[in-house]
Design a protein around this motif. Structure first.
Motif, PDB file in Angstrom:
ATOM      1  N   GLN A  78     -10.460  -1.110   0.165  1.00 35.94           N
ATOM      2  CA  GLN A  78     -11.475  -1.315  -0.872  1.00 35.94           C
ATOM      3  C   GLN A  78     -12.176  -2.646  -0.663  1.00 35.94           C
ATOM      4  O   GLN A  78     -11.522  -3.673  -0.481  1.00 35.94           O
ATOM      5  CB  GLN A  78     -10.809  -1.258  -2.254  1.00 35.94           C
ATOM      6  N   TRP A  79     -13.480  -2.633  -0.660  1.00 33.88           N
ATOM      7  CA  TRP A  79     -14.280  -3.845  -0.499  1.00 33.88           C
ATOM      8  C   TRP A  79     -14.531  -4.466  -1.862  1.00 33.88           C
ATOM      9  O   TRP A  79     -14.204  -3.879  -2.892  1.00 33.88           O
ATOM     10  CB  TRP A  79     -15.584  -3.483   0.219  1.00 33.88           C
ATOM     11  N   TYR A  80     -15.143  -5.645  -1.870  1.00 33.90           N
ATOM     12  CA  TYR A  80     -15.358  -6.364  -3.134  1.00 33.90           C
ATOM     13  C   TYR A  80     -16.177  -5.540  -4.130  1.00 33.90           C
ATOM     14  O   TYR A  80     -16.017  -5.665  -5.336  1.00 33.90           O
ATOM     15  CB  TYR A  80     -16.076  -7.689  -2.869  1.00 33.90           C
ATOM     16  N   ASP A  81     -17.100  -4.721  -3.595  1.00 31.83           N
ATOM     17  CA  ASP A  81     -17.965  -3.951  -4.502  1.00 31.83           C
ATOM     18  C   ASP A  81     -17.390  -2.576  -4.838  1.00 31.83           C
ATOM     19  O   ASP A  81     -18.082  -1.745  -5.424  1.00 31.83           O
ATOM     20  CB  ASP A  81     -19.362  -3.792  -3.888  1.00 31.83           C
ATOM     21  N   ASP A  94      -7.655  -8.707   8.587  1.00 29.66           N
ATOM     22  CA  ASP A  94      -7.358  -7.890   7.438  1.00 29.66           C
ATOM     23  C   ASP A  94      -5.925  -7.395   7.484  1.00 29.66           C
ATOM     24  O   ASP A  94      -5.405  -7.101   8.559  1.00 29.66           O
ATOM     25  CB  ASP A  94      -8.303  -6.705   7.373  1.00 29.66           C
ATOM     26  N   GLY A 108      -8.582 -10.689  -1.654  1.00 29.10           N
ATOM     27  CA  GLY A 108      -8.740 -11.728  -2.655  1.00 29.10           C
ATOM     28  C   GLY A 108      -9.864 -12.658  -2.212  1.00 29.10           C
ATOM     29  O   GLY A 108     -10.538 -12.415  -1.203  1.00 29.10           O
ATOM     30  N   ALA A 109     -10.041 -13.728  -2.951  1.00 29.20           N
ATOM     31  CA  ALA A 109     -11.126 -14.657  -2.617  1.00 29.20           C
ATOM     32  C   ALA A 109     -10.937 -15.258  -1.231  1.00 29.20           C
ATOM     33  O   ALA A 109     -11.896 -15.584  -0.551  1.00 29.20           O
ATOM     34  CB  ALA A 109     -11.210 -15.759  -3.662  1.00 29.20           C
ATOM     35  N   SER A 124      -7.429  -4.510  -1.589  1.00 25.85           N
ATOM     36  CA  SER A 124      -8.715  -5.197  -1.580  1.00 25.85           C
ATOM     37  C   SER A 124      -8.498  -6.675  -1.280  1.00 25.85           C
ATOM     38  O   SER A 124      -7.420  -7.210  -1.544  1.00 25.85           O
ATOM     39  CB  SER A 124      -9.428  -5.026  -2.926  1.00 25.85           C
ATOM     40  N   CYS A 182      -2.274  -9.540  -6.746  1.00 28.92           N
ATOM     41  CA  CYS A 182      -2.466 -10.684  -5.852  1.00 28.92           C
ATOM     42  C   CYS A 182      -1.170 -11.496  -5.801  1.00 28.92           C
ATOM     43  O   CYS A 182      -0.993 -12.470  -6.529  1.00 28.92           O
ATOM     44  CB  CYS A 182      -3.637 -11.541  -6.317  1.00 28.92           C
TER      45      CYS A 182
END
Lengths: 98, 394
Positions: free
Chosen positions: B115-118, B148, B178-179, B176, B238
């Motif tokens: 899953q990407w940020y969007d 990744d 994290g920052a 996905s 996270c």
């Protein structure tokens, strides 16, 4: 004999001077130069081109004869001055970051 | 007399700090790999002079370095300077910096997406090695946690790397970044059961294998993360770091994004032990070498302000396996301090008087030779510290 100028961190990685010389058999292109460079200095594999796609890493550029050749096809012939060794092929790190 | 060797990875190179068992006078060597980001270095417990290092750069990608003499000299496994790339038999030589994800045998395409940020699906793209974990039994075997997120293993001293791709079957499409990216940052090996490993990923959670890495199970029951759509989802948490005591590999301590968590059943369930901490956001967590119920964390102010609270650098220690915490401040700055301690930047030696070490984003490396009661800086002005690992040597 082809002359290749490496950026600082690749010189330290390969333990070389700024300019290295490699033999290229056949047409002198980005691909044939990088193939010869990586054969001579295998520790550079993956540092200039992606290991899988063989594409130029995004923050590196290729120059020769005062021209930016980064977007040229990898099998395009390079200028005769590079092929003859009169001019070097430059691998340059982008000026970015800190 | 025993010695200690502290391996420090920084934003601009690696440093090696050595001392005798008193841990008062230090020799500093470095920078090694000057100008490169050194995410992690770690030594083999079987052969302490065998060290592995992750060297990376936004320009030049990932390099793996190895030392066979305790850090005096380094080389890229399998690729000495000037050596031909092909063997006399015409086989390609090892490529120690080559991390290639498994592909589908049917289609040749990459396995799964994440899953990407969007919220859309995105292919796996290798970026760097975050953590290297040498085997407990074989110095030639080492695991790499990468971004990744995936787990790779080398069984030839870092020359060749192969993905343990079964991990991504554990709901990889729901993971996905994290920052800081989607990195596999924690690898724990069970000394009593070589087929059991724990790993943790930001932001996917914790996972366990019981068959040496073929199949994996998410172990996130009990985690509660308000910042994700389903706060108790099976994956998506996270997790910042996990620690265990080697004598009790079924007891795990976790620093989550927020919350300090504990599991007494090998991760099958977790409960919160943040207790009286002033804030429970942070990155590192470690366990005392000789007291399995004594744990250490370095909380920071919040997810939005990544530095210690109130300008005070405080390590917090619990001697009760969590819930009851005491601030350890002697020798640490208690005003105008705004540094962070990253997830791999804390380590514990195994001397009788257990030593605790941590490095900061401000470039200080601190040591406590008395289990945290008092602290002193070993060095004050390194580049930002990314990782600290200590080796206890005979």
């Amino acid at each position: 004999m082809i002359r290749v100028v490496l950026p600082y961190h690749l010189r330290t990685l390969a333990n070389t001077d700024a300019e290295v010389r490699v033999d290229v058999a056949g047409p002198v292109t980005q691909r044939s130069i990088l193939d010869a460079l990586e054969a001579r200095y295998p520790m550079l594999r993956g540092t200039i081109r992606d290991q899988v796609t063989q594409r130029r890493r995004p923050m590196l550029r290729f120059y020769a004869c005062e021209e930016d050749l980064s977007l040229e096809p990898p099998d395009a012939l390079l200028p005769e001055a590079v092929a003859s060794g009169a001019e070097p092929f430059w691998i340059i790190g982008a000026i970015a970051g800190g | 007399m025993s010695k200690v060797r502290v391996l420090v990875g920084t934003r601009k190179g690696a440093f090696i700090l050595t001392s005798d068992g008193k841990r008062q006078k230090w020799d500093i060597s470095g920078p090694h790999f000057a100008g490169w980001e050194i995410y992690h270095l770690k030594g083999s417990s079987v052969d302490p002079n065998r060290l592995y290092a992750s060297q990376s750069s936004g320009w030049f990608g990932q390099i793996i370095q190895r030392s066979d003499d305790g850090g005096k000299t380094w080389h890229q496994p399998g690729t000495p300077a000037g050596a031909p790339m092909m063997t006399p038999e015409g086989m390609p030589k090892a490529e120690s910096n080559k991390f290639v994800y498994d592909t589908s045998p049917e289609t040749g395409k990459p396995l799964t997406t994440h899953q990407w940020y969007d919220g859309t699906q995105h292919p796996w793209e290798f970026k760097r090695v975050w953590h290297l974990e040498p085997s407990l039994s074989d110095p030639e075997t080492v695991y790499a946690g990468v971004e990744d997120a995936a787990l790779f293993r080398s069984t030839d001293g870092g020359k060749n790397w192969h993905e343990l791709a079964g991990l991504r079957d554990a709901h990889g499409s729901k993971w996905s970044p994290g920052a800081g990216g989607m990195g596999l940052h924690t690898i724990l090996l069970d000394s009593t059961n070589p087929r059991r490993l724990y790993i943790a990923i930001s932001a996917a959670g914790a996972f366990r294998t019981e068959d040496g890495g073929k199949t994996w199970k998410p172990i996130n029951r009990g985690l509660h993360s308000q910042y994700i759509p389903n706060p108790t989802a099976e994956v998506g948490h996270c997790v910042h770091h996990i620690a265990m005591h080697r004598s009790r590999p079924h007891v795990l301590f976790m620093q989550k994004h927020w919350d300090i968590m504990r599991s007494d059943d090998a991760g099958d369930s977790w409960h919160e032990v943040s207790g009286n901490l002033p804030t429970d956001f942070g990155f590192p967590i470690e366990v005392h070498a000789h007291e399995p119920e004594t744990i250490y964390v370095v909380p920071i102010k919040s997810d939005s302000e990544h530095y210690v609270a109130d300008g005070k650098l405080r390590v917090f220690r619990s001697r009760t396996g969590g819930n009851e915490w005491e601030a350890l401040t002697k020798g640490l700055p208690q005003e105008n301090c705004y540094v962070n301690v990253l997830r791999d930047a804390m380590s514990i030696d195994t001397l009788d008087k257990c030593g605790i070490y941590f490095g900061t984003t401000g470039g200080q490396v601190y040591v406590s030779a008395d289990s945290g009661d008092s602290w002193a800086p070993i060095v004050r002005d390194l580049p930002a510290v990314l990782s600290v690992e200590v080796q206890t040597l005979p």
